[in-house]
Design a protein around this motif. Structure first.
Motif, PDB file in Angstrom:
ATOM      1  N   UNK A   1      12.619  -9.007  36.241  1.00 36.65           N
ATOM      2  CA  UNK A   1      12.366 -10.308  36.858  1.00 36.65           C
ATOM      3  C   UNK A   1      11.127 -10.910  36.209  1.00 36.65           C
ATOM      4  N   UNK A   2      10.931 -12.226  36.393  1.00 36.92           N
ATOM      5  CA  UNK A   2       9.896 -12.936  35.652  1.00 36.92           C
ATOM      6  C   UNK A   2       8.498 -12.386  35.930  1.00 36.92           C
ATOM      7  N   UNK A   3       8.150 -12.189  37.195  1.00 33.04           N
ATOM      8  CA  UNK A   3       6.778 -11.812  37.527  1.00 33.04           C
ATOM      9  C   UNK A   3       6.402 -10.447  36.952  1.00 33.04           C
ATOM     10  N   UNK A   4       7.301  -9.467  37.063  1.00 30.66           N
ATOM     11  CA  UNK A   4       6.980  -8.145  36.513  1.00 30.66           C
ATOM     12  C   UNK A   4       6.882  -8.200  35.000  1.00 30.66           C
ATOM     13  N   UNK A   5       7.762  -8.972  34.377  1.00 29.45           N
ATOM     14  CA  UNK A   5       7.718  -9.108  32.925  1.00 29.45           C
ATOM     15  C   UNK A   5       6.441  -9.820  32.483  1.00 29.45           C
ATOM     16  N   UNK A   6       6.050 -10.854  33.219  1.00 36.28           N
ATOM     17  CA  UNK A   6       4.830 -11.581  32.878  1.00 36.28           C
ATOM     18  C   UNK A   6       3.617 -10.659  32.948  1.00 36.28           C
ATOM     19  N   UNK A   7       3.593  -9.777  33.929  1.00 36.82           N
ATOM     20  CA  UNK A   7       2.485  -8.836  34.047  1.00 36.82           C
ATOM     21  C   UNK A   7       2.436  -7.900  32.845  1.00 36.82           C
ATOM     22  N   UNK A   8       3.579  -7.376  32.447  1.00 34.96           N
ATOM     23  CA  UNK A   8       3.620  -6.451  31.309  1.00 34.96           C
ATOM     24  C   UNK A   8       3.213  -7.146  30.014  1.00 34.96           C
ATOM     25  N   UNK A   9       3.748  -8.325  29.765  1.00 34.82           N
ATOM     26  CA  UNK A   9       3.452  -9.030  28.522  1.00 34.82           C
ATOM     27  C   UNK A   9       2.002  -9.501  28.489  1.00 34.82           C
TER      28      UNK A   9
END
Length: 432
Positions: A316-324
């Protein structure tokens, strides 16, 4: 929260350096008067920039008003709201002797004239450098027109014509045929160039040739396209054939928009091999030495695109944004316009001015320069048509009887603040 104190018509704000003292916010162009005869975007955008830097802008409009006043349900458009706030409106019929006389008096006391009339209309109304310079030998005059010097200099052009004529439109084919880009970037670039030229003229020795400025939309388009035009020249000489430089999205796998598991769109910037390495590390993609360089990834573009698409879609967007974000990968969400100004980044600092107009609330992004360089009228709404006609005419020396006669004869128009600005939707009308 920044503390501001009204002092007459001036605004005081804390000085730089945390000294505790208050400094006056007036803008570097405070005291300069700009006359605008503008329609649509290019000239109004140029004077918007000058106004944001502190200049007073008097917008001269014909009795029907300028074009952007009537584009949305018979009323002002987003262009009018965004680029005309903080200005004063003087509505004149310059084809009448009285209207022309009012314009001449205004030029004699102004510093700058910016207009984007057609060449023939400018001559007919006396809005030329020669005519204005005869009235005021210090005037800085800027004409934004379709074409600069050349065989087309008398022709009218607009933003999409400039796009078509300078190569931008040829490769923009969302539905198979050339199409305009969408936002009127050529108009706004021309406005920026006009503001830059005006500022340069103000800093010059004041020679007539430095104060007589022409900005062509076509020439603006040429300058915007310089990188691509030279890229074609380069490829033509290297390869022996003209070849358009590919977009970054086409030439660099992993560069572009990808959809996340929750249906949001993420835009990735994958410019370098280091960017690719960081992306793989962030999303748990096993490093492949055969894909370590851009040349290798280009050769296996479908495979790389498939891997990136799959990894983005699995989060999902939020988890991906955190990782990136932790890995230092360049990305952002692709936002619809209705969400842009609600983001924390947009709301941070002193970037947006709020004002009411026509019974509605608006939030307008400001010129992105330090606040101490900007003028005072940021939160002043755009004017009604002829809102300041009477007071400006009085400032020019017309007495009450002359103003009444001028308005009564149609040479000038004053605003009607009771008239609705927009036609209401049917549901709203039924509720009244």
């Amino acid at each position: 929260m920044t503390r501001k104190i009204l002092l007459g018509e001036r605004i005081l704000s804390p000085c730089p350096g945390n000294t505790g003292e208050l400094c006056m916010i007036s803008g570097n162009l405070s005291g300069k008067t700009v006359i605008e005869l503008g329609s649509m975007i290019a000239a109004p955008f140029a004077t918007h920039i000058l106004n944001q830097l502190g200049a007073e802008v008097i917008k001269i409009e014909p009795p029907a008003g300028e074009t952007t006043r009537k584009l949305v349900r018979g009323g002002p458009s987003g262009s009018y709201l965004a680029f005309n706030r903080g200005k004063r409106s003087l509505c004149l019929d310059m084809a009448t002797p009285a209207g022309s006389e009012a314009f001449r008096r205004l030029v004699a006391s102004a510093d700058i004239v910016v207009q984007n009339l057609s060449p023939s209309a400018a001559r007919k109304l006396g809005v030329t450098f020669e005519a204005c310079n005869a009235l005021n030998p210090d005037i800085v005059f800027c004409h934004i027109k379709g074409y600069g010097a050349g065989p087309l200099e008398e022709q009218v052009a607009s933003n999409p014509i400039a796009e078509a004529a300078t190569g931008v439109m040829y490769y923009n084919r969302p539905e198979g045929k050339p199409a305009r880009m969408g936002p009127s970037y050529h108009d706004q670039f021309a406005g920026c160039y006009a503001a830059i030229a005006v500022l340069s003229a103000l800093m010059s020795d004041g020679a007539p040739e430095r104060r007589n400025i022409e900005i062509g939309l076509y020439e603006t388009g040429l300058h915007i396209a310089a990188r691509d035009l030279l890229g074609v020249e380069l490829k033509s000489q290297l390869l022996g054939r003209p070849e358009q430089e590919p977009s970054a999205e086409f030439s660099m796998p992993g560069y572009g928009a990808y959809q996340t598991a929750d249906g949001r769109w993420m835009y990735l910037v994958m410019l370098t091999d280091e960017h690719w390495r960081r992306f793989c590390l962030a999303v748990g993609l096993e490093p492949d030495p055969e894909l370590a360089t851009l040349r290798q990834r280009r050769a296996r573009r479908p495979e790389v695109e498939g891997a990136v698409t799959q990894r983005i879609m699995s989060h999902d967007y939020e988890s991906l944004a955190s990782m990136l974000g932790q890995a230092g990968v360049g990305f952002t969400e692709v936002l619809p316009l209705d969400r842009v100004l609600a983001t924390p980044q947009a709301r941070a600092g002193d970037k947006i001015a709020s004002f009411d107009f026509g019974g509605y609330a608006f939030h307008a992004p400001d010129l992105p320069v330090p606040a101490l360089l900007r003028g005072e009228g940021r939160a002043v709404p755009p004017p009604l048509l002829g809102e300041h006609s009477a007071e400006i005419l009085a400032e020019l020396g017309f007495d009450g009887a002359e103003i009444d006669e001028l308005v009564g004869s149609g040479g000038a128009v004053v605003s009607d603040d009771r008239a609705p600005l927009w036609a209401l939707p049917r549901a709203n009308k039924a509720a009244e």
